[in-house]
Motif scaffolding. Structure first.
Motif, mmCIF file in Angstrom:
data_model
loop_
_atom_site.group_PDB
_atom_site.id
_atom_site.type_symbol
_atom_site.label_atom_id
_atom_site.label_comp_id
_atom_site.label_asym_id
_atom_site.label_seq_id
_atom_site.Cartn_x
_atom_site.Cartn_y
_atom_site.Cartn_z
ATOM 1 N N LEU A 149 -2.793 3.908 -6.777
ATOM 2 C CA LEU A 149 -3.381 4.731 -7.825
ATOM 3 C C LEU A 149 -2.385 4.979 -8.948
ATOM 4 N N ALA A 150 -2.890 5.007 -10.185
ATOM 5 C CA ALA A 150 -2.037 5.260 -11.343
ATOM 6 C C ALA A 150 -1.927 6.754 -11.598
ATOM 7 N N LYS A 151 -0.778 7.184 -12.108
ATOM 8 C CA LYS A 151 -0.555 8.542 -12.579
ATOM 9 C C LYS A 151 -0.230 8.460 -14.068
ATOM 10 N N PRO A 152 -0.398 9.548 -14.834
ATOM 11 C CA PRO A 152 -0.149 9.486 -16.276
ATOM 12 C C PRO A 152 1.214 8.917 -16.642
ATOM 13 N N GLU A 153 2.244 9.256 -15.879
ATOM 14 C CA GLU A 153 3.580 8.771 -16.206
ATOM 15 C C GLU A 153 4.122 7.833 -15.144
ATOM 16 N N VAL A 154 3.828 8.106 -13.867
ATOM 17 C CA VAL A 154 4.409 7.332 -12.779
ATOM 18 C C VAL A 154 3.294 6.843 -11.880
ATOM 19 N N ALA A 155 3.263 5.527 -11.608
ATOM 20 C CA ALA A 155 2.268 5.010 -10.688
ATOM 21 C C ALA A 155 2.613 5.460 -9.280
ATOM 22 N N ARG A 156 1.606 5.734 -8.462
ATOM 23 C CA ARG A 156 1.849 6.203 -7.114
ATOM 24 C C ARG A 156 1.047 5.379 -6.116
ATOM 25 N N SER A 157 1.695 4.964 -5.033
ATOM 26 C CA SER A 157 1.022 4.213 -3.994
ATOM 27 C C SER A 157 0.067 5.103 -3.246
ATOM 28 N N SER A 158 -1.025 4.505 -2.740
ATOM 29 C CA SER A 158 -1.970 5.285 -1.961
ATOM 30 C C SER A 158 -1.409 5.644 -0.605
ATOM 31 N N GLU A 159 -0.217 5.172 -0.263
ATOM 32 C CA GLU A 159 0.438 5.647 0.947
ATOM 33 C C GLU A 159 0.771 7.132 0.788
ATOM 34 N N GLU A 160 0.864 7.607 -0.488
ATOM 35 C CA GLU A 160 1.086 9.023 -0.738
ATOM 36 C C GLU A 160 -0.230 9.768 -0.861
ATOM 37 N N GLN A 161 -1.292 9.069 -1.362
ATOM 38 C CA GLN A 161 -2.594 9.701 -1.498
ATOM 39 C C GLN A 161 -3.660 8.647 -1.280
ATOM 40 N N SER A 162 -4.392 8.720 -0.200
ATOM 41 C CA SER A 162 -5.419 7.740 0.113
ATOM 42 C C SER A 162 -6.778 8.255 -0.318
ATOM 43 N N PRO A 163 -7.753 7.357 -0.540
ATOM 44 C CA PRO A 163 -9.072 7.790 -0.978
ATOM 45 C C PRO A 163 -9.732 8.709 0.041
ATOM 46 N N ALA A 164 -10.468 9.684 -0.455
ATOM 47 C CA ALA A 164 -11.185 10.593 0.436
ATOM 48 C C ALA A 164 -12.397 9.892 1.013
ATOM 49 N N PRO A 165 -12.779 10.185 2.263
ATOM 50 C CA PRO A 165 -13.927 9.522 2.870
ATOM 51 C C PRO A 165 -15.232 10.017 2.272
ATOM 52 N N ALA A 166 -15.803 9.250 1.393
ATOM 53 C CA ALA A 166 -17.085 9.599 0.780
ATOM 54 C C ALA A 166 -17.889 8.328 0.630
ATOM 55 N N THR A 206 -7.824 0.795 1.905
ATOM 56 C CA THR A 206 -6.978 1.513 2.848
ATOM 57 C C THR A 206 -5.694 1.910 2.133
ATOM 58 N N PRO A 207 -4.863 2.748 2.747
ATOM 59 C CA PRO A 207 -3.600 3.133 2.105
ATOM 60 C C PRO A 207 -2.681 1.965 1.765
ATOM 61 N N THR A 208 -2.880 0.804 2.394
ATOM 62 C CA THR A 208 -2.008 -0.336 2.106
ATOM 63 C C THR A 208 -2.642 -1.344 1.152
ATOM 64 N N THR A 209 -3.885 -1.102 0.731
ATOM 65 C CA THR A 209 -4.537 -2.071 -0.154
ATOM 66 C C THR A 209 -4.945 -1.489 -1.495
ATOM 67 N N VAL A 210 -4.628 -0.215 -1.778
ATOM 68 C CA VAL A 210 -4.951 0.367 -3.074
ATOM 69 C C VAL A 210 -3.776 1.207 -3.557
ATOM 70 N N SER A 217 10.921 -7.391 5.264
ATOM 71 C CA SER A 217 9.470 -7.548 5.421
ATOM 72 C C SER A 217 8.813 -7.604 4.040
ATOM 73 N N PRO A 218 8.902 -8.750 3.347
ATOM 74 C CA PRO A 218 8.296 -8.846 2.014
ATOM 75 C C PRO A 218 6.807 -8.536 2.055
ATOM 76 N N ASN A 219 6.357 -7.765 1.072
ATOM 77 C CA ASN A 219 4.954 -7.387 0.980
ATOM 78 C C ASN A 219 4.578 -7.416 -0.493
ATOM 79 N N ALA A 220 3.765 -8.410 -0.883
ATOM 80 C CA ALA A 220 3.468 -8.617 -2.299
ATOM 81 C C ALA A 220 2.824 -7.391 -2.927
ATOM 82 N N ALA A 221 1.882 -6.775 -2.227
ATOM 83 C CA ALA A 221 1.212 -5.602 -2.783
ATOM 84 C C ALA A 221 2.194 -4.465 -3.003
ATOM 85 N N ARG A 222 3.008 -4.199 -2.004
ATOM 86 C CA ARG A 222 3.962 -3.095 -2.106
ATOM 87 C C ARG A 222 5.049 -3.388 -3.138
ATOM 88 N N ASP A 223 5.542 -4.609 -3.176
ATOM 89 C CA ASP A 223 6.684 -4.938 -4.024
ATOM 90 C C ASP A 223 6.330 -5.117 -5.498
#
Length: 345
Positions: free
Chosen positions: A216-233, A210-214, A142-148
């Protein structure tokens, strides 16, 4: 990954065939040259999405704002597309060559749009590219350009990378009816403002994330928002010709608002903890113009009829601006713009 929809196929073909007017980009000295990458890819439904970033909070200019991947040229020999690809590699980890992309992926350079003028006196050349997704295979069913491809970010420059529906940049509302009802905020706001004696349409899009369209960067390792999604604000064919309608058939508003205050360009609270990411200013204008070319139609909202800022760039060069030496804090002023507008070219 679904094949391109008929509308997406036509959009790619229109962009591939588009030839911009001769550009003044190459008349700009090195320190005045910049390029951005408009990277398009197909989602599961075959519709095109575009890749955008949120700039890191620690940057000197445009901190926390949404932007296309891009930056300044390194040498006079570097083409705008080479600049855009290099900057995309440095910011979001997009490989510089197809050989280094995941198996089956390929990037096609479709076209370049007229140069835009940044407030910091840079000539910015938008470069449009299409990221071709491979068919399913035993190794990637299931190729996914954003994820891959997107989760490798340089946290010094980019706080997050996200994607937006490309065609939606011609519409006043979210195309997704469910998002209109469930995500707080509205897709589009716009108004006419005086930008150094000229009427300039400020577009402001609020892109639902959404968790599949954003990602987030971390200082050393980039992390997908599937691990942390934006808070509802709460929280911007025949060779196609450029549409020339002044405002999608609508009369221009009689009242021009005053110049925007500096506070408009800052984000209240944490930009990454919003249900929508704001895309505005030059980035929004570039997206509208690119969508106009791709889909061959005008937006539902009012907009500037001219395409890019080639004329103003030439006029500024004529009066001695856009010099090889860029001074700290140098910005366009009302007097400079009036003088340029009156220059003979």
């Amino acid at each position: 990954m679904a094949a391109l929809s008929p509308a997406s196929k036509r959009a790619i073909a229109n962009l591939r065939a588009f030839k911009a007017q001769p550009t003044n980009y190459y008349k700009c000295p090195l320190k005045r040259r910049a390029a951005v990458l408009i990277l398009l890819y197909a989602d599961r439904g075959g519709d095109l999405r575009v890749v955008l970033t949120i700039r890191s909070a620690g940057l000197k200019n445009y901190a926390g704002q949404a932007a296309l991947p891009g930056g300044k040229a390194d040498t006079l020999q570097e083409t705008p597309f080479q600049t855009a690809r290099r900057e995309a590699f440095e910011e979001i980890g997009l490989p510089l060559s197809d050989q280094k992309l995941p198996t089956g992926y390929e990037i096609e350079h479709l076209t370049e749009l007229p140069a835009n003028l940044a407030m910091t006196e840079l000539g910015v050349r938008p470069c449009v590219a299409y990221l071709k997704t491979p068919p399913p295979s035993p190794l990637n069913q299931s190729p996914n350009a954003a994820r891959d491809l997107l989760p490798t970010l340089d946290a010094k420059e980019v706080a997050a990378v996200f994607t937006a529906p490309f065609f939606n940049f011609l519409r006043e509302q979210d195309l997704d009816a469910e998002q209109r009802q469930t995500v707080s905020g509205q897709w589009y706001k716009g108004s006419w403002h005086s930008w150094h004696e000229s009427a300039w349409r400020m577009h402001q899009f609020s892109v639902p994330v959404t968790p599949t369209t954003v990602f987030l960067a971390k200082p050393e390792v980039a992390r997908s928002s599937e691990e942390q999604s934006p808070a509802p604000a709460a929280q911007q064919t025949p060779k196609p010709t450029l549409p020339q309608s002044p405002a999608a058939g609508k009369p221009r508003q009689a009242t021009i608002q005053p110049p925007l205050p500096r506070s408009f360009y800052t984000i209240a609270g944490d930009a990454l903890q919003q249900p929508r990411y704001r895309v505005f200013g030059m980035t929004a204008r570039i997206m509208v113009d690119c969508a106009r070319v791709a889909y061959g139609e005008e937006p539902e909202f009012e907009h500037n009829s001219h395409f890019g800022d080639e004329d103003m760039i030439e006029r500024l060069i004529k009066i001695g601006r856009l010099t090889p030496v860029k001074r700290e804090g140098e910005m366009l002023t009302r007097d400079v713009m009036i003088k340029a507008a009156n220059a003979k070219i």
